[in-house]
Motif scaffolding. Structure first.
Motif, PDB file in Angstrom:
ATOM      1  N   LEU A   5     -69.484 -80.241 -80.492  1.00 17.02           N
ATOM      2  CA  LEU A   5     -68.723 -79.638 -81.509  1.00 17.02           C
ATOM      3  C   LEU A   5     -68.599 -79.563 -82.458  1.00 17.02           C
ATOM      4  N   PRO A   6     -69.208 -80.580 -82.958  1.00 17.36           N
ATOM      5  CA  PRO A   6     -69.136 -81.077 -85.185  1.00 17.36           C
ATOM      6  C   PRO A   6     -70.384 -80.130 -85.163  1.00 17.36           C
ATOM      7  N   TYR A   7     -71.434 -80.388 -84.408  1.00 16.05           N
ATOM      8  CA  TYR A   7     -72.354 -79.248 -84.461  1.00 16.05           C
ATOM      9  C   TYR A   7     -72.945 -77.378 -84.256  1.00 16.05           C
ATOM     10  N   ILE A   8     -71.685 -77.497 -83.542  1.00 12.69           N
ATOM     11  CA  ILE A   8     -71.375 -75.609 -82.991  1.00 12.69           C
ATOM     12  C   ILE A   8     -70.489 -75.184 -83.879  1.00 12.69           C
ATOM     13  N   TYR A   9     -69.552 -76.119 -84.454  1.00 13.48           N
ATOM     14  CA  TYR A   9     -68.285 -75.698 -85.362  1.00 13.48           C
ATOM     15  C   TYR A   9     -68.366 -75.383 -87.134  1.00 13.48           C
ATOM     16  N   SER A  10     -69.628 -76.110 -86.908  1.00 14.00           N
ATOM     17  CA  SER A  10     -70.457 -75.991 -88.736  1.00 14.00           C
ATOM     18  C   SER A  10     -71.918 -74.716 -88.592  1.00 14.00           C
ATOM     19  N   LEU A  11     -71.787 -74.950 -87.477  1.00 11.07           N
ATOM     20  CA  LEU A  11     -72.940 -73.252 -86.846  1.00 11.07           C
ATOM     21  C   LEU A  11     -71.621 -72.019 -87.353  1.00 11.07           C
ATOM     22  N   ALA A  12     -70.566 -72.373 -86.862  1.00 14.17           N
ATOM     23  CA  ALA A  12     -69.885 -71.275 -87.164  1.00 14.17           C
ATOM     24  C   ALA A  12     -68.677 -70.567 -87.804  1.00 14.17           C
ATOM     25  N   GLY A  13     -68.729 -71.843 -88.603  1.00 14.48           N
ATOM     26  CA  GLY A  13     -68.419 -71.651 -90.065  1.00 14.48           C
ATOM     27  C   GLY A  13     -69.370 -71.564 -91.484  1.00 14.48           C
ATOM     28  N   ASN A  14     -70.536 -71.811 -90.724  1.00 12.18           N
ATOM     29  CA  ASN A  14     -71.946 -70.916 -91.697  1.00 12.18           C
ATOM     30  C   ASN A  14     -71.465 -69.553 -91.396  1.00 12.18           C
ATOM     31  N   ALA A  15     -71.196 -68.644 -90.115  1.00  9.94           N
ATOM     32  CA  ALA A  15     -72.162 -68.221 -90.105  1.00  9.94           C
ATOM     33  C   ALA A  15     -70.383 -66.979 -91.142  1.00  9.94           C
ATOM     34  N   TYR A  16     -69.284 -67.392 -90.959  1.00  8.46           N
ATOM     35  CA  TYR A  16     -68.362 -67.457 -91.278  1.00  8.46           C
ATOM     36  C   TYR A  16     -68.466 -66.794 -92.480  1.00  8.46           C
ATOM     37  N   HIS A  17     -68.890 -68.042 -93.445  1.00  6.42           N
ATOM     38  CA  HIS A  17     -68.864 -67.636 -95.161  1.00  6.42           C
ATOM     39  C   HIS A  17     -70.188 -67.655 -95.700  1.00  6.42           C
ATOM     40  N   ASN A  18     -71.568 -68.128 -94.798  1.00  2.00           N
ATOM     41  CA  ASN A  18     -72.649 -68.117 -95.359  1.00  2.00           C
ATOM     42  C   ASN A  18     -73.157 -66.770 -95.065  1.00  2.00           C
ATOM     43  N   ASP A  19     -72.865 -65.944 -93.985  1.00  2.00           N
ATOM     44  CA  ASP A  19     -73.950 -65.226 -93.024  1.00  2.00           C
ATOM     45  C   ASP A  19     -74.866 -65.749 -92.376  1.00  2.00           C
ATOM     46  N   GLY A  20     -74.412 -66.513 -91.837  1.00  2.00           N
ATOM     47  CA  GLY A  20     -75.304 -67.323 -91.460  1.00  2.00           C
ATOM     48  C   GLY A  20     -75.337 -66.821 -89.714  1.00  2.00           C
ATOM     49  N   THR A  21     -76.484 -67.681 -88.795  1.00  2.00           N
ATOM     50  CA  THR A  21     -76.531 -66.609 -87.065  1.00  2.00           C
ATOM     51  C   THR A  21     -76.561 -67.884 -86.620  1.00  2.00           C
TER      52      THR A  21
END
Length: 218
Positions: A5-21
């Motif tokens: 979850l720390p990895y997955i949630y960080s990916l989600a945060g990056n997707a929202y704040h930085n347009d990550g994929t």
């Protein structure tokens, strides 16, 4: 899934704040490797994990391609493989083949039954050596939309392959109920030092963290 979850949630945060994929076709990261151009049944989950779904009834092995340009670690055994080759991977009933890109940092959290059961303390950082690595841990309250108002934190991790130093950077930001003190356990995985995925195993290093920068020799 909950351990990650720390990895997955960080990916989600990056997707929202930085347009990550989060889910990435292999050609997005390995455009110079022509062997990946027509691969449609493997993908990257974030920057670190190569996911290889098993989709045939009673299939217990599958052929997969490891993109060239770096090594790859079997997530479960820690065994290192050279990139640029096709291998046959075991796919027992309880898991699919997963490989970690050399030069990755994977944060694993505590065992959970549901996402909001308890804070992510302790976190175990698996450092997959061979190349420089970086990852930013993102956290927020988890149950509100206050992250849209800037209420979240980030902690950067960097690993230098030449010096074998892991840096846990300064925590930035804040939100109500955030952890101000926590423990990080660190495990270094190398081609010559395979470590199976065992959350009960002793860590290489363990440190108390209060938001200030720490460096660790691995």
């Amino acid at each position: 899934r909950y351990r990650l979850l720390p990895y997955i949630y960080s990916l989600a945060g990056n997707a929202y704040h930085n347009d990550g994929t989060i889910m990435r076709g292999l050609v997005m990261d390995f455009a110079n490797d022509r062997a990946v151009l027509n691969i449609s049944d493997q993908y990257l989950f974030g920057p670190a994990l190569l996911v290889n779904p098993v989709y045939t009834y009673q299939q217990r092995q599958r052929s997969l391609y490891l993109p060239r340009g770096q090594g790859w670690y079997d997530l479960y055994t820690g065994k290192w493989y050279a990139g640029g080759q096709r291998i046959t991977a075991d796919a027992p009933y309880e898991r699919m083949p997963l490989y970690v890109k050399e030069g990755s940092i994977l944060p694993f959290g505590p065992e959970l039954q549901y996402t909001a059961e308890k804070p992510a303390d302790t976190i175990t950082l698996h450092v997959y050596t061979g190349k420089n690595a970086a990852f930013t841990l993102y956290e927020d309250a988890g149950t509100t939309y206050d992250y849209e108002k800037g209420q979240f934190t980030t902690i950067p991790f960097t690993y230098n392959e030449k010096t074998k130093v892991l840096t846990i950077g300064e925590q930035k930001g804040s939100y109500p109920g955030m952890l101000t003190k926590r423990v990080f356990r660190v495990k270094a995985i190398s081609p010559a030092g395979a470590k199976p995925l065992d959350f009960a195993a002793k860590a290489d290093r363990e440190v108390a963290y209060d938001g200030k920068r720490i460096t660790l020799q691995l």
